[in-house]
Design a protein around this motif. Structure first.
Motif, PDB file in Angstrom:
ATOM      1  N   LEU A 140       5.532  -7.449   5.390  1.00 22.81           N
ATOM      2  CA  LEU A 140       4.845  -6.563   4.449  1.00 22.81           C
ATOM      3  C   LEU A 140       4.041  -5.489   5.164  1.00 22.81           C
ATOM      4  O   LEU A 140       4.039  -4.326   4.748  1.00 22.81           O
ATOM      5  N   VAL A 156       7.502 -10.348  -0.511  1.00 24.92           N
ATOM      6  CA  VAL A 156       6.806  -9.349  -1.326  1.00 24.92           C
ATOM      7  C   VAL A 156       7.276  -7.926  -0.997  1.00 24.92           C
ATOM      8  O   VAL A 156       7.407  -7.092  -1.890  1.00 24.92           O
ATOM      9  N   ASN A 157       7.552  -7.666   0.274  1.00 23.31           N
ATOM     10  CA  ASN A 157       7.845  -6.295   0.686  1.00 23.31           C
ATOM     11  C   ASN A 157       9.035  -5.680  -0.054  1.00 23.31           C
ATOM     12  O   ASN A 157       8.934  -4.562  -0.572  1.00 23.31           O
ATOM     13  N   LEU A 160       8.016  -4.940  -3.598  1.00 21.14           N
ATOM     14  CA  LEU A 160       7.153  -3.770  -3.643  1.00 21.14           C
ATOM     15  C   LEU A 160       7.965  -2.495  -3.456  1.00 21.14           C
ATOM     16  O   LEU A 160       7.713  -1.478  -4.111  1.00 21.14           O
ATOM     17  N   ALA A 164       8.118   0.534  -5.985  1.00 24.04           N
ATOM     18  CA  ALA A 164       7.721   1.859  -5.528  1.00 24.04           C
ATOM     19  C   ALA A 164       8.832   2.875  -5.759  1.00 24.04           C
ATOM     20  O   ALA A 164       8.583   4.033  -6.126  1.00 24.04           O
ATOM     21  N   GLY A 187       0.207   0.782  -2.936  1.00 27.14           N
ATOM     22  CA  GLY A 187       0.632  -0.084  -1.840  1.00 27.14           C
ATOM     23  C   GLY A 187      -0.541  -0.646  -1.068  1.00 27.14           C
ATOM     24  O   GLY A 187      -0.555  -1.833  -0.705  1.00 27.14           O
ATOM     25  N   ILE A 190      -2.236  -3.345  -3.213  1.00 25.67           N
ATOM     26  CA  ILE A 190      -1.430  -4.574  -3.273  1.00 25.67           C
ATOM     27  C   ILE A 190      -1.504  -5.340  -1.954  1.00 25.67           C
ATOM     28  O   ILE A 190      -1.471  -6.570  -1.928  1.00 25.67           O
TER      29      ILE A 190
END
Length: 395
Positions: A140, A156-157, A160, A164, A187, A190
């Protein structure tokens, strides 16, 4: 707010963030792996942004010399601070020589439209692939914080990154909620629960800065290992490519009257000599960075002035914690910025319609993708283009 030809608003500030995808990872790598001073690096990034914005009145990008940075990060045992200093001095001197003698304009004649478009297309593809790599990475954040962050076993990355990407598509034309500003801010927020600011100890003031003096061995190492491999790429992309991209995006009238191969060559040369004295990161412009700033809303030099002042503030006011602050931007966000920058740059090929020119452009782009070496790609493109002309071959 508008002052003269400079605009200062959310769109300009959002556009100024569009090129962080290349700047942040390489600069942090040079600071943490090669031992460059954080404050020296970002002080000169900020000053170069400021000077470029004031002089050109356009969102001219500031980027690390990518090949130099990659080699330095890969071989830290060979690339010491004095070698980085020598690189800036030699590289800057070479660019000033090209500008004053007019050799840069002579070299520019080798870069016909299909060759320049091929370089831009290849670089666009490379930026998109790098962006996808960042988005798909399970890590991440940089600096190891939260590198295994997951939700329900899913990293998670990438989640995300997908969010995004959708957010940018929804806001790409919005002036009220500029896409780059929103995704960068979201970002960072988060990333906080996943440890982006863990262990941060607030301290103010710059990190250690000083003059560095290279010796003869450092100069030779820099010349053969860093400067000579970088020069062709800089001439093709950072000088000629940026000139062409600026005129494509902003026209050839009064708005781009200061844009030229000579002015870019001289400006980069002078900046690198000054930065080299402090062993700061060698810098350049770049067609991809200009496309990134433009894609996310920057249209005037006000964008440069805002991001330049921000970097100077970070360098001088938060040098001790600057790495942690910039590392709080997730990989996925940087990846999305790179992806859209690459798309904007690749689309410049739309003004080529002839088969022969398209052949040369796609040949260069293909070689650059296969080798990830833009210098090899455009040298091959020049050779093939001249061969086709000499033999009168039609595609």
């Amino acid at each position: 707010m508008q002052i003269g030809s400079y605009r200062f608003d959310r769109s300009e500030f959002a556009g100024s963030l569009g090129d962080l995808g290349t700047l942040i990872p390489l600069s942090i790598g040079l600071v943490t792996i090669n031992g460059l001073s954080f404050s020296s690096v970002f002080l000169w990034v900020g000053l170069f942004y400021l000077l470029s914005g004031v002089y050109y009145k356009l969102p001219i990008p500031v980027q690390p010399l990518k090949l130099v940075s990659a080699i330095a990060i890969a071989f830290p045992e060979k690339i010491s601070l004095p070698v980085i200093s020598a690189t800036g001095l030699l590289f800057g001197g070479a660019l000033i020589l090209l500008a004053f003698t007019g050799l840069i304009d002579w070299l520019a004649r080798l870069f016909t439209k299909p060759i320049v478009r091929g370089i831009q297309l290849g670089l666009g593809f490379i930026l998109m692939i790098k962006g996808i790599d960042f988005i798909s990475s399970p890590e991440l954040l940089m600096q190891g914080a939260g590198d295994t962050a997951s939700l329900g076993g899913i990293p998670v990355n990438p989640l995300l990154g997908l969010a995004a990407l959708i957010l940018v598509l929804c806001l790409i034309a919005s002036r009220r909620f500029p896409a780059a500003l929103v995704v960068v801010a979201a970002g960072i927020v988060i990333g906080i629960p996943f440890g982006s600011l863990r262990g941060l100890e607030w301290s103010f003031g710059p990190s250690t800065m000083g003059l560095v003096t290279p010796d003869v061995d450092d100069l030779f190492t820099a010349l053969f290992l860093l400067v000579l491999p970088q020069l062709p790429l800089t001439i093709g992309n950072a000088i000629i490519g940026t000139t062409d991209t600026a005129r494509n995006l902003f026209g050839t009238g009064k708005q781009t009257e200061r844009v030229s191969n000579r002015s870019f060559s001289f400006g980069m040369g002078l900046t690198n000599i000054c930065a080299g004295l402090m062993a700061a990161m060698p810098l350049c412009h770049g067609a991809g960075g200009l496309a990134a700033h433009y894609r996310f809303g920057a249209r005037t030099g006000g964008s440069n002035i805002m991001i330049g002042l921000l970097f100077v503030l970070i360098a001088l006011g938060f040098g001790g914690i600057g790495i942690a602050l910039l590392s709080a931007i997730p990989y996925a966000v940087l990846g999305v910025l790179l992806l859209f920058a690459g798309l904007e740059l690749a689309l410049l090929i739309r003004d080529i319609t002839e088969r022969q020119e398209l052949f040369i452009a796609f040949l260069i782009a293909g070689i650059s993708l296969a080798t990830t070496n833009m210098s090899i790609a455009f040298v091959c493109g020049i050779i093939v283009s001249r061969l086709l002309q000499w033999r009168g071959i039609k595609i």
